[in-house]
Scaffold this motif. Structure first.
Motif, PDB file in Angstrom:
ATOM      1  N   TYR A 104      38.784  35.743  31.513  1.00 26.55           N
ATOM      2  CA  TYR A 104      38.894  36.567  32.721  1.00 26.55           C
ATOM      3  C   TYR A 104      37.647  37.416  32.919  1.00 26.55           C
ATOM      4  CZ  TYR A 104      43.897  35.414  32.530  1.00 26.55           C
ATOM      5  OH  TYR A 104      45.099  34.751  32.503  1.00 26.55           O
ATOM      6  N   ASP A 105      37.394  37.697  34.144  1.00 26.97           N
ATOM      7  CA  ASP A 105      36.328  38.629  34.502  1.00 26.97           C
ATOM      8  C   ASP A 105      36.978  39.982  34.772  1.00 26.97           C
ATOM      9  OD1 ASP A 105      34.209  40.036  35.451  1.00 26.97           O
ATOM     10  OD2 ASP A 105      33.825  38.777  37.202  1.00 26.97           O
ATOM     11  N   TRP A 106      36.611  40.977  33.932  1.00 28.39           N
ATOM     12  CA  TRP A 106      37.221  42.298  34.041  1.00 28.39           C
ATOM     13  C   TRP A 106      36.278  43.305  34.701  1.00 28.39           C
ATOM     14  CZ3 TRP A 106      42.258  42.769  32.373  1.00 28.39           C
ATOM     15  CH2 TRP A 106      42.750  41.733  31.559  1.00 28.39           C
ATOM     16  N   SER A 107      35.200  42.824  35.266  1.00 29.39           N
ATOM     17  CA  SER A 107      34.209  43.753  35.821  1.00 29.39           C
ATOM     18  C   SER A 107      34.699  44.462  37.086  1.00 29.39           C
ATOM     19  CB  SER A 107      32.897  43.022  36.123  1.00 29.39           C
ATOM     20  OG  SER A 107      33.126  41.972  37.063  1.00 29.39           O
ATOM     21  N   GLY A 108      35.541  43.812  37.857  1.00 25.12           N
ATOM     22  CA  GLY A 108      36.048  44.415  39.101  1.00 25.12           C
ATOM     23  C   GLY A 108      37.391  45.093  38.899  1.00 25.12           C
ATOM     24  N   SER A 109      37.964  45.505  39.968  1.00 25.85           N
ATOM     25  CA  SER A 109      39.263  46.179  39.899  1.00 25.85           C
ATOM     26  C   SER A 109      40.405  45.191  39.752  1.00 25.85           C
ATOM     27  CB  SER A 109      39.479  47.026  41.166  1.00 25.85           C
ATOM     28  OG  SER A 109      39.390  46.202  42.328  1.00 25.85           O
ATOM     29  N   GLN A 111      41.752  41.550  37.978  1.00 24.53           N
ATOM     30  CA  GLN A 111      41.546  40.564  36.917  1.00 24.53           C
ATOM     31  C   GLN A 111      41.329  39.191  37.542  1.00 24.53           C
ATOM     32  OE1 GLN A 111      44.587  40.568  33.832  1.00 24.53           O
ATOM     33  NE2 GLN A 111      44.421  38.355  33.605  1.00 24.53           N
ATOM     34  N   THR A 114      38.172  33.075  35.320  1.00 25.12           N
ATOM     35  CA  THR A 114      36.899  32.373  35.530  1.00 25.12           C
ATOM     36  C   THR A 114      36.831  31.030  34.814  1.00 25.12           C
ATOM     37  OG1 THR A 114      35.898  33.514  33.648  1.00 25.12           O
ATOM     38  CG2 THR A 114      35.664  34.549  35.812  1.00 25.12           C
TER      39      THR A 114
END
Length: 248
Positions: A104-109, A111, A114
């Motif tokens: 997962y990409d956790w960079s944004g608000s 989840q 990817t």
């Protein structure tokens, strides 16, 4: 009259019993009291390791679970085929770990999924030391991208451990003799002995090689195993006898 005779007999018995007890006490010298000394000792024997165990893994990523798993399986099969080609026995090659997880990409608000990651861990045991460098290098070329550990072992562990035990017992007697001499005594036979060291497979782990280090390898990895220190510990109780000159 009967009461008087009974009382006389009772007093006589008491007197005889007291005399017997007194005689027993006089016949037991204080210097016959059991004496002992207990010491602990640890000794070690150094040996040169002759076999190794490698734990490494194949890590793959893909956009979907099926593709990721198929790629990982294909690479793993390729590595196993290489190991057999290098003469590694099949019973020395084990799959000791496998997992497939979402990434997962956790960079944004939110989840965001990817892709997926699959990891297969292989353990190669009973590997002769002179093959370790070649196996590592060619395994990386075949797809291994994570080296977890290299462990060095000795096929002579049992013999070396028993030698260390013998040395520990001999050292225990030397220590006991020094203590006994200070008390004017002489060390006798062993009364009890206890092994306190853990009898385990001798090994030590080399520093784990990282993915970047292995990827940059152009020739066989240089392996320097050094020596193994095989340690044995005992607790020994010895009898002690008082020297005649001390008694006088």
């Amino acid at each position: 009259m009967k009461k008087g005779i009974t009382a006389l007999l009772f007093c006589t018995l008491l007197l005889l019993t007291a005399c017997q007890q007194e005689g027993t006490a006089e016949n037991t010298p204080a210097d016959e009291t059991a004496r002992s000394v207990t010491v602990n000792s640890t000794e070690q024997v150094s040996v040169i390791p002759d076999i190794a165990e490698i734990v490494y893994s194949i890590q793959t990523q893909g956009s979907d679970a099926q593709t990721c798993q198929e790629e990982n399986s294909a690479t793993s099969d390729q590595v196993v085929a290489l190991l057999k080609q290098l003469g590694i026995e099949e019973n020395s090659i084990r799959t000791t770990g496998y997992y497939l997880n979402p990434v997962y990409d956790w960079s944004g608000s939110i989840q965001l999924l990817t892709g997926y990651e699959a990891v297969t861990t292989l353990t190669i045991s009973d590997l002769p030391m002179d093959q370790v460098g070649e196996v590592l290098t060619q395994s990386v070329d075949a797809g291994v991208n994570n080296i977890q550990s290299i462990s060095y072992l000795s096929s002579e562990y049992d013999t070396a451990y028993q030698e260390a035990l013998s040395l520990a017992v001999a050292a225990a007697r030397t220590k006991a003799e020094a203590l006994a001499q200070a008390e004017g005594c002489t060390v006798g036979e062993i009364l009890s002995i206890q092994e306190t060291s853990g009898y385990t497979q001798a090994r030590y782990n080399d520093t784990a090689l990282t993915q970047s280090t292995m990827s940059a390898a152009e020739e066989s990895v240089s392996i320097m195993p050094g020596e193994l220190d095989i340690e044995a510990s005992v607790v020994v109780e010895f009898s002690m006898q008082v020297n005649e000159s001390t008694e006088d």
